[in-house]
Enzyme design. Sequence first.
Site, short mmCIF file in Angstrom:
data_model
loop_
_atom_site.label_atom_id
_atom_site.label_comp_id
_atom_site.label_asym_id
_atom_site.label_seq_id
_atom_site.Cartn_x
_atom_site.Cartn_y
_atom_site.Cartn_z
N GLY A 82 2.54 -18.26 -5.34
CA GLY A 82 2.96 -17.69 -6.62
C GLY A 82 2.94 -18.76 -7.69
N CYS A 86 0.85 -1.19 0.00
CA CYS A 86 0.00 0.00 0.00
C CYS A 86 0.88 1.24 0.00
CB CYS A 86 -0.87 0.00 1.25
SG CYS A 86 -2.06 1.35 1.27
#
Length: 290
Positions: free
Chosen positions: A251, A139
């Site tokens: 992933g 963020c």
Amino acid sequence: MSVEFCGLGLAHPIINASGTFDALAALRVFGPGLAEDFPFSAYVSKTITLEPKAGNPPPRLWETAGGMINSIGLPNRGVDAYLAEELPRMNFSVRGAEGAAPVPVITNVMGPDAARIGALLERCEGAREISAIELNVSCPNVATGLDIGADPDELERVLRAVRGLSSKPLIVKLTPNTADVAACAKAAERGGADAVSLVNTIRAMAITPDLQGPWLGGRTGGLSGPAIRHAALAQVAAVCAEVSIPVVGMGGVQTGRHARELISVGATLVAVGTESFRDPAAGARIAAEI
Ligand code: RRO
């Protein structure tokens, strides 16, 4: 197959990656059968913010070779609506087989500074349905503009400021978009994280077919899926070598073999993300393949 993670007893090591499996939508679309045979041993929510957010303008997805780029932009109804309306239904929808205990819910939160992250942790503290918090640090920091999780010093400072506000296990979801992910993982450990999870998506861009500019409404997005699996494996291995807290590896995982590779480099849990869009029951299949 059962595994202990941050004090939670899980039936197997396969959980979902945040934002890639909506338990309430799955219940609506696939019916109670999926809820009774939930594919994951814990359920991680999509990222929740303090205030409601509309998300990015469309288009939000780009399919690419061996993966996809998303630029969803955190659409969510805010923490208060999540706690009051979504969480109680979620807890029901991820209940395991008849008579079994509900699958633990891990709530993923994100904020642009310590004050707002702290407020999120305080709001979640009273919700007994939440078994753990995953803090998404991909963020942008309001002060610096850089992602909080990309700078080890800033990450440690923020975590030290907020850690005391939650008694729940705290998993820090690291960003792969940084110079040294292992340094960020160590900073998270020093700051009080009980576990780290990685990788989030890798920053990426797609161009419109007529070459006029970025395809995604948010200009850039995050690359996920098989295309990033070996990059993720390298980052997970680097982090596992440096921290002593548990690691959730993810992933591009599509098979039990892929999950076992992450476990072989030190991951305690493995999260399945993009593969669930192709096959919503992938989590259960991968757990069985292990
Ligand atoms: O909502 C998103 O666009 C998003 C988030 Br918050 C994230 O952490 N990772 C990602 O790929 N997309």
